[in-house]
Structure formats: structure tokens, C-alpha cells
Design an enzyme around this catalytic site. Structure first.
Site, mmCIF file in Angstrom:
data_model
loop_
_atom_site.group_PDB
_atom_site.id
_atom_site.type_symbol
_atom_site.label_atom_id
_atom_site.label_comp_id
_atom_site.label_asym_id
_atom_site.label_seq_id
_atom_site.Cartn_x
_atom_site.Cartn_y
_atom_site.Cartn_z
ATOM 1 N N GLY A 140 0.826 -1.203 0.000
ATOM 2 C CA GLY A 140 0.000 0.000 0.000
ATOM 3 C C GLY A 140 0.852 1.242 0.000
ATOM 4 O O GLY A 140 2.071 1.193 -0.230
ATOM 5 N N GLY A 141 0.209 2.364 0.280
ATOM 6 C CA GLY A 141 0.911 3.635 0.249
ATOM 7 C C GLY A 141 1.953 3.767 1.344
ATOM 8 O O GLY A 141 2.953 4.484 1.170
ATOM 9 N N VAL A 200 3.313 -5.636 3.139
ATOM 10 C CA VAL A 200 2.890 -6.623 4.135
ATOM 11 C C VAL A 200 3.315 -8.004 3.677
ATOM 12 O O VAL A 200 3.074 -8.395 2.527
ATOM 13 C CB VAL A 200 1.359 -6.571 4.352
ATOM 14 C CG1 VAL A 200 0.941 -7.577 5.421
ATOM 15 C CG2 VAL A 200 0.922 -5.170 4.755
ATOM 16 N N LYS A 249 4.340 -5.910 8.658
ATOM 17 C CA LYS A 249 4.186 -4.714 7.839
ATOM 18 C C LYS A 249 5.456 -3.883 7.952
ATOM 19 O O LYS A 249 5.870 -3.525 9.054
ATOM 20 C CB LYS A 249 2.973 -3.919 8.330
ATOM 21 C CG LYS A 249 2.559 -2.768 7.421
ATOM 22 C CD LYS A 249 1.220 -2.190 7.911
ATOM 23 C CE LYS A 249 0.711 -1.103 6.992
ATOM 24 N NZ LYS A 249 -0.591 -0.564 7.443
ATOM 25 N N ASP A 264 -11.102 5.046 8.193
ATOM 26 C CA ASP A 264 -11.078 4.415 6.871
ATOM 27 C C ASP A 264 -11.800 3.065 6.911
ATOM 28 O O ASP A 264 -11.322 2.074 6.364
ATOM 29 C CB ASP A 264 -9.642 4.232 6.389
ATOM 30 C CG ASP A 264 -9.556 3.971 4.882
ATOM 31 O OD1 ASP A 264 -10.531 4.285 4.168
ATOM 32 O OD2 ASP A 264 -8.531 3.435 4.412
#
Length: 576
Positions: free
Chosen positions: A17-18, A22, A37, A132
């Protein structure tokens, strides 16, 4: 490949992701799978902000300990970066789960939402706002547990702001209006997101759809979402109101907390909510699905169990219905005895020692602690026939008038080899057959009945004409959410059989009532059409638009009159 020394062996990369990457790894010290992560370190201008956010996520997770939230095991700064060692959740995200099941019943959707709200309530009490919440950040694991994950943009109440003022964070489709406007927001941001998820679980899509981000943001700020009931007519009006309260543009009009919304759902649905044990069983069974369900049917608990069993053979199928009326069972038994006598030419003495066929034909098995769910409009071919359904089918194919009953009694009481009486026979009307007959060998002296048991597919998409049987007035506020009566104006034929007769009962529901005395709105009465009764007594689902009648001016009542005609579309299924 080992990282962080020899304690963790990386098995594979799970995603990126940004903020980081992971990995799935094994903790060699205690032999368990973990998710690791790693923060991105690319030397970019946002590196410092990402580092702060990464640490903020770890700090947030460290404060949380709840079964509906993924756990943080350790946070390790090393090699000029950061590592989070987290619980590995094996299963499907709710996003992937919904791609398979598309639309689900309101009982199942509410039960999943209650689990999400439980986890959020725990986080909110610890001063943490997720910001989120979306289906991609909710996991359904292989053990049937609902877990919230990815607190990457979570914010602790009263903590120093990491993002710039006026900058939105989150996923646009699920963001609350105040997030779109760049405001900090509070717990009600997460409440809005749960309302969004509920809407999607019930209707198959998010409340607002647009080709551009600008139009999507404008719609979320200025419009009200369309009614869920037009996409899922089984949803109670009162439950829809709960969802729309969570989706209010003004946060002051929403539920103040996740707990308040949870209590509202539980109070509204009561015992129809699935208990934890049953929800776990359902979500566990659903893990075997890999292909999306075809069509737009609404997926129920029973359908998940039945299809999971057909795929894997491992999951028990709950009974579709229970027969509580002993008189009904007695009637079924007597009717079957009579049919067997006519069929075999035997005597009542022979029948006494026979087992009633009903019990041997009911093959449903039932999971422990499972509620007896009665799913309306259940027409899936996977389901066996219950005693109640069997009774209805036979009765519908049998117009047993008093004269016919007397003839059955005579057949039972008279020996098959008795001589014909010398008394003159009275002329009588032709007797209706109990069930369609097929002639057998001459020496049998009887005609053995054959039960038509071949299901006929309902012609999905066919539009039928329907007439209203009662007046519907804007002045009857108390009828909001109540059923209404209509009739079918035509026969529906499939495979050369009439499966729905002209004059068949049709049921709808009132979904809009605004009285003429309302201070700001024009009078309104609205309804949807839900299902029609087929010849076998089953309910065939219908899809209709949301019929609405508005007053031309304020203060004037409006009424749909008896005899007005409307249209609805058949949604499919099978009829015997």
C-alpha cells in the site's frame, strides 16, 4: 528468507500500500503465522510524515485488545525503518465476500455490522478513530470471525494532527461529508462508514455512484441516497431508517457513537439478529465459495448453508421451516393414508402398521444452536420439501370437497372384492381427482395417482399487470411499513403449465407516508410490490419501482384508489 534476525521466516508477500509492504511470515520461536508490515523508505518528501503515521498506527493498535480487531504483537524500529508484527488473519475481506454474495438479507447484514460496531466501540472508548472503515478493511476469517484491520490513518482523539489542514484522508466512496471537506471529524465518521457498508451489503452497491471524483463528492454533500427497499424489498422500513440516520450529511443528526447505533439495530431487529455462534457458523460456511452467485437474488443464511453443503458436504443445513401445528401434521398424515389406500387398494388395517411417509421425506439436518430461520420467498431448488410445503402442494392440487371426502371414506370402508349394489345409482357430478392419474394394468382395478413433482422455472424478467385491492391514503401514517393487498391480472405460463393464476394474491408494502398536515412537505403515499402467490402456495418474488403519489400543493391529501393498475417484474425461482 529471514528478516529481523532468524525469528521470522517470510513465506510470501501479501500486498503493498501507500505506507508499506505486508508479508506473511512464520514466527519460528512460537511456531505461528504472523503478518509483518514494513514501512516504505524511499527518501521521498513525505517520508517523515509516513514514519509518524506508521508509529501512530502501531500506538493505536497497541491500545486495542478486542476480538473484532486485529492484534499487534510487536513494533520494531530497525535498519532505518519500522516493522509491525501483527496477527495474521486468513480468510476473505468483506469486499471479496460481497463480490461473491452480492446482496444479503438484512438479518445477516445487521449481524455483521453489529460485530464491526462492537470493535469500533472498543476503539472509540480508547480514544481511537479509524477514519477508513470500508469492506476492504474488514476481514472475515476462516473461523467465521469479523475483524477490523488497517488503522493506518487512524487518529487518537486530541492527538497532534499529522495530515495538513484541509487535506482529506480515507477512501472517497466511504468517507463522511466532513472528511471530504477536510475537517478532522470524530467518532461519527466511523458511524457514517458503517451505514455505507450496510447500504452496500443490502443493495449491492454503495449509496452514491459516479464517473468522476468531483461528481461523487458533490452528490455525497448535496443528495440523499436512493431507497434500499427498491433493491432489496425484504428490508423493513424501520431498519432502512436506521441506515439513513447513520448516513446523514450533518454529523449532528447521526448516531453519536457506535454503541448508540448498535443498540438501535438490536432494538429494531431483536431476536431476528443472528447470535454469535450462528453468525460464526454462517461466515465459516461461506468461506468455501469462490465464484460469485449468479443473478440478483438475496442471499440468506439458509442458502449459504445449503450451497456450502453442496460444494463441500461439510456443513449442516438448517430446517427451512418448522411445523408447530399438530392439527396440520394430523391432516397431512390422514391425507397420505387416504392416498396410499387409493393407490394400493389396501385396507385401513394394513395402513395402521405403516410408518407415516412425512418423517422419512424430511431430510433437513440442523446445526447446533441455530435459529429456525423462516426465509420469505424461498424458492431455491436446493431445498428439500418441508411437511408444510408438501401439505400445501397436495392441497393446492386437490380440491377435496365434501363429496370427494365421502368417496374416500367409502373406498376405505368397502372391501375391494365387494359385489356391486343393486340400488340404482344417483347421477352425480364428475368427482375431482385427488391428484393427476395414470392408468396402470387392468388387473389392478384401480388407478394409481402420480404426484407432479417437477419444478418449473419462473420466467425471470417477465412483467405482469397488477391491480390494487384497497385505497392507500397519505393520511394513514400508522400504515407506514405495513403490507397491502393487490391481485394479479393475468395467468403466468411456464413450460406449458400455469404457475401463477389470474386473480392470484399479490403482496406489497407501504414505504412512504407524508400527511397533508406536514408543515414543510407535500402529502405523499408510496409503496413497492414484493411477491405473488403461485399455484403451489409458494411466494414468487417481484421487483417493482417505488410507486409514489405526491400532492400538487401542500395541505392536500393524496390517495391511490382501488382498481388502479401497476406493473411488476418476476424475479425468478421455481414453482412446483
Amino acid at each position: 528468507m529471514s528478516i529481523l534476525g532468524s525469528q521470522y521466516d517470510v513465506i510470501q508477500k501479501l500486498g503493498e500500500g501507500g505506507m508499506g509492504v505486508v508479508y506473511l511470515a512464520r514466527d519460528t520461536m512460537i511456531q505461528r503465522l504472523v503478518a509483518i508490515k514494513q514501512l516504505h523508505r524511499d527518501g521521498g518528501s513525505e517520508e517523515e510524515s509516513l514514519g509518524e503515521r506508521f508509529q501512530a498506527e502501531a500506538l493505536a493498535l497497541a491500545k486495542l485488545n478486542h476480538p473484532n480487531i486485529t492484534h499487534l504483537y510487536s513494533f520494531i524500529p530497525k535498519e532505518d525503518t519500522y516493522w509491525m508484527i501483527m496477527e495474521y488473519v486468513e480468510g476473505k475481506t468483506l469486499e471479496d465476500w460481497l463480490k461473491i454474495h452480492q446482496k444479503i438479507t438484512h438479518q445477516l447484514a445487521a449481524s455483521i455490522a453489529v460485530q464491526i460496531l462492537d470493535g469500533l466501540e472498543h476503539a472509540h472508548r480508547k480514544g481511537i478513530i479509524h477514519r477508513d472503515i470500508k469492506p476492504a478493511n474488514v476481514m472475515i476469517n476462516e473461523d467465521g470471525e469479523v475483524k477490523i484491520m488497517d488503522f493506518g490513518i487512524a487518529r487518537m482523539r486530541n492527538a497532534q494532527r499529522i495530515t495538513s489542514h484541509g487535506k482529506s484522508v480515507g477512501t472517497l466512496e466511504y468517507m463522511a461529508p466532513e472528511q471530504i471537506q477536510g475537517h478532522e471529524g470524530d467518532e461519527r465518521i466511523d458511524v457514517y462508514a458503517v451505514g455505507n457498508i450496510l447500504y452496500e451489503m443490502l443493495s449491492g452497491s454503495t449509496p452514491f455512484q459516479s464517473d468522476t471524483d468531483y461528481r461523487l463528492m458533490k452528490d455525497k454533500l448535496e443528495k440523499r441516497a436512493e431507497s434500499i427497499i427498491q433493491y432489496n424489498s425484504t428490508v423493513p422500513v424501520s431498519f432502512e431508517k436506521i441506515i439513513f440516520k447513520a448516513l446523514q450529511c450533518n454529523p449532528n443528526k447521526r448516531y453519536k457513537s457506535a454503541m448508540e447505533m448498535k443498540i438501535a439495530i438490536e432494538k429494531n431487529l431483536g431476536s431476528s439478529l443472528l447470535d454469535q455462534s450462528t453468525l460464526t457458523d454462517v461466515l465459516q460456511a461461506s468461506q468455501v465459495f469462490t465464484e460469485p452467485q449468479k443473478g440478483s437474488e438475496i442471499i440468506s443464511v439458509n442458502k449459504i448453508f445449503a450451497r456450502a453443503k453442496s460444494i463441500s458436504g461439510q456443513f449442516k443445513v438448517p430446517k427451512a421451516t418448522k411445523v408447530h401445528n399438530s392439527l396440520l401434521l394430523l391432516g397431512v398424515s390422514i391425507l397420505f393414508c387416504a392416498i396410499l389406500l387409493i393407490w394400493g387398494g389396501g385396507t385401513s388395517k394394513e395402513i395402521v402398521h405403516e410408518k407415516t411417509p412425512v418423517a422419512s421425506e424430511v431430510t433437513w439436518t440442523e446445526p447446533e444452536n441455530s435459529p429456525q430461520e423462516v426465509v420469505l420467498n424461498q424458492t431455491s431448488s436446493e431445498f428439500e420439501e418441508s411437511p408444510n410445503e408438501m401439505y400445501k402442494r397436495i392441497i393446492n392440487n386437490t380440491e377435496v370437497i365434501p363429496e370427494a371426502k365421502e368417496e374416500i371414506k367409502k373406498d376405505i370402508s368397502q372391501p375391494t372384492n365387494s359385489k356391486p349394489s343393486n340400488q340404482p345409482k344417483k347421477k352425480s357430478e364428475p368427482k375431482p381427482s385427488i391428484i393427476p392419474e395414470k392408468t396402470v394394468k387392468k388387473e389392478d382395478n384401480v388407478k394409481k395417482p402420480v404426484v407432479p413433482n417437477t419444478p418449473v422455472k419462473v420466467p425471470a424478467g417477465k412483467i405482469i399487470s397488477i391491480t390494487l385491492k384497497e385505497d392507500l391514503s397519505s393520511e394513514e401514517k400508522e400504515r407506514d411499513g405495513k403490507q397491502i393487498q393487490l391481485i394479479c391480472n393475468e395467468d403466468v405460463v411456464a413450460e406449458n403449465r400455469v404457475i401463477i393464476k389470474k386473480g392470484a394474491e399479490v403482496i406489497g408494502k407501504i414505504v412512504d407516508v407524508v400527511e397533508s398536515t406536514h408543515s414543510r412537505k407535500k402529502a405523499l403515499i408510496g409503496f413497492v410490490i414484493q411477491y405473488v402467490i403461485a399455484v403451489d402456495g409458494s411466494k414468487v418474488k417481484l421487483k417493482s419501482k417505488r410507486y409514489r403519489l405526491y400532492a400538487d400543493t401542500q395541505g392536500i391529501p393524496v390517495t391511490y384508489k382501488t382498481g388502479e393498475t401497476f406493473e411488476a417484474k418476476l424475479r425468478g425461482g421455481k414453482v412446483r
